[in-house]
Design an enzyme around this catalytic site. Structure first.
Site, PDB file in Angstrom:
ATOM      1  N   ALA A 142      24.439 -62.347 -60.191  1.00  0.00           N
ATOM      2  CA  ALA A 142      25.773 -61.735 -60.144  1.00  0.00           C
ATOM      3  C   ALA A 142      26.642 -62.031 -61.366  1.00  0.00           C
ATOM      4  O   ALA A 142      27.149 -61.112 -62.020  1.00  0.00           O
ATOM      5  CB  ALA A 142      26.474 -62.152 -58.849  1.00  0.00           C
ATOM      6  N   ASP A 170      26.316 -63.064 -54.193  1.00  0.00           N
ATOM      7  CA  ASP A 170      26.641 -61.845 -54.949  1.00  0.00           C
ATOM      8  C   ASP A 170      28.042 -61.352 -54.638  1.00  0.00           C
ATOM      9  O   ASP A 170      28.671 -60.680 -55.453  1.00  0.00           O
ATOM     10  CB  ASP A 170      25.619 -60.753 -54.664  1.00  0.00           C
ATOM     11  CG  ASP A 170      24.373 -60.995 -55.489  1.00  0.00           C
ATOM     12  OD1 ASP A 170      23.590 -61.890 -55.141  1.00  0.00           O
ATOM     13  OD2 ASP A 170      24.229 -60.331 -56.543  1.00  0.00           O
TER      14      ASP A 170
HETATM   15  O1  MRU Z   1      18.551 -59.312 -57.378  1.00  0.00           O
HETATM   16  P1  MRU Z   1      19.032 -60.506 -58.155  1.00  0.00           P
HETATM   17  O2  MRU Z   1      17.933 -61.293 -58.786  1.00  0.00           O
HETATM   18  O3  MRU Z   1      20.121 -60.137 -59.123  1.00  0.00           O
HETATM   19  O4  MRU Z   1      19.691 -61.436 -57.039  1.00  0.00           O
HETATM   20  C1  MRU Z   1      20.341 -62.602 -57.460  1.00  0.00           C
HETATM   21  C2  MRU Z   1      20.879 -63.415 -56.336  1.00  0.00           C
HETATM   22  O5  MRU Z   1      20.820 -63.058 -55.191  1.00  0.00           O
HETATM   23  C3  MRU Z   1      21.621 -64.670 -56.727  1.00  0.00           C
HETATM   24  O6  MRU Z   1      21.500 -65.646 -55.739  1.00  0.00           O
HETATM   25  C4  MRU Z   1      23.104 -64.339 -56.932  1.00  0.00           C
HETATM   26  O7  MRU Z   1      23.271 -63.226 -57.745  1.00  0.00           O
HETATM   27  C5  MRU Z   1      23.835 -65.496 -57.512  1.00  0.00           C
HETATM   28  S1  MRU Z   1      23.388 -65.823 -59.185  1.00  0.00           S
HETATM   29  C6  MRU Z   1      24.327 -67.136 -59.688  1.00  0.00           C
END
Ligand code: MRU
Length: 334
Positions: A55, A224
């Protein structure tokens, strides 16, 4: 990149007429491949195929994407497309909105703002690390990748582990492999191993058994989007981990910068969950792993209800239930 150093998942190369260089995370852990983006279209494509992900990091990438958009025709169209590249992480649209609020196409001004967004995220991650460190108990279980590869700093969920390493304390981390795209096995294990942490990968389905076994002292995940009531959207499978942690009496912590909090969204029920291609579930690379013609359901995220969350850790502090008032206080929204 030397061992023991955090990977740099993106960097701006040059001045206002420079380019955005991304570490292509789809190639890890096998190869370190860097992508040069000179057009916002390339940044959007990298976000959509998860070459750059997490995110906070997609917010930072999109902010630099706005700098690129300023030198191409169709500024409004390109920035709108950047903001909507993925729907669940609030950081993405918020970062583009912050860039557009400058109301300028001056590349130098836009670049300064993108750099500020980048730097602020790094500082937020470091603060989260300092606040998370005292909460560490025994081995840590984490899900997906919320480390240096997902942020502008040492990560969110993993920031406390990095803080422990910095203080000379080695922490054992169990990393869910994170189906279907294996961010845990490919990315979390890669960056922790390079940093000298003791990391063990498990399949997502083993997390409940691990938590029940007493071998884990706490769970740390990222987010997110965090709604006003403390409901947390994060990588698919997080909710199952939270339920199992609750059942086992193990604290379940969610670490995220304030840019991931969305006080305008009242509860998790209103968070839009990205659905991705069925092929991500039905195959591995070019090999089919399910019979031809079978359908797949592939939500990229789920919502963990606030009642399963022990605390939310942001750069301003450790928020405890009831989250509504605690979130309103740190986000300044009542
Ligand atoms: O689909 P992604 O790899 O972007 O998903 C990422 C996550 O779910 C993380 O846990 C979230 O974005 C936090 S990153 C600090």
């Amino acid at each position: 990149m030397p061992r023991g150093q955090h990977p740099t998942p993106l960097r701006w190369m040059g001045g206002p007429d420079g380019r955005l260089q991304l570490l292509d995370q789809t190639e890890l852990p096998g190869r370190v491949v860097r992508l040069d983006c000179r057009h916002p279209r390339e940044v959007r494509a990298a976000i959509r195929r998860l070459a750059v992900r997490g995110a906070p990091l997609i917010g930072i990438a999109a902010a630099y994407g706005v700098v690129l958009a300023a030198r191409h025709p169709g500024f409004v169209r390109e920035t709108t497309r950047l903001a909507s590249a993925r729907p669940t992480a609030v950081n993405l649209a918020a970062a583009v909105a912050r860039m557009l609020a400058l109301d300028t196409r001056d590349s130098a001004l836009l670049l300064a703002e993108a750099r500020a967004i980048h730097r602020e995220d790094e500082e937020a991650c470091r603060a989260i690390g300092r606040l998370s460190f005292p909460l560490l108990r025994g081995a840590v279980l984490t899900h997906c990748n919320a480390g240096a590869l997902a942020t502008g700093g040492p990560g969110t969920a993993l920031a406390g582990v990095y803080e422990a390493l910095r203080r000379g304390r080695r922490v054992r981390v169990f990393a869910d492999e994170t189906r279907p795209l294996l961010q845990g096995a490919r990315l979390t294990a890669w960056e922790l191993d390079r940093a000298g942490a003791d990391v063990t990968v498990l399949v997502d389905g083993a997390a409940a058994a691990l938590l029940a076994s007493g071998r884990v002292g706490c769970v740390f995940t990222g987010a997110d989007r965090i709604a006003a009531n403390g409901d947390v959207a994060n990588k698919i499978g997080t909710r199952a981990v939270a339920l199992a942690a609750h059942d086992a009496g193990i604290p379940f912590y969610v670490a995220a910068p304030l840019t991931t909090f969305d006080p305008k969204t009242r509860t998790g029920a209103s968070i839009r969950i990205e659905e991705r291609a069925e092929t991500e579930v039905l195959g591995a690379g070019t090999r089919a792993t399910a019979p031809k013609g079978v359908r797949a359901w592939n939500p990229a995220f789920d919502v963990t209800p606030a009642r399963l969350v022990t605390a939310l850790i942001c750069e301003r502090g450790v928020l405890r239930p009831p989250f509504g008032s605690a979130i309103a206080a740190v986000t300044g929204r009542r």
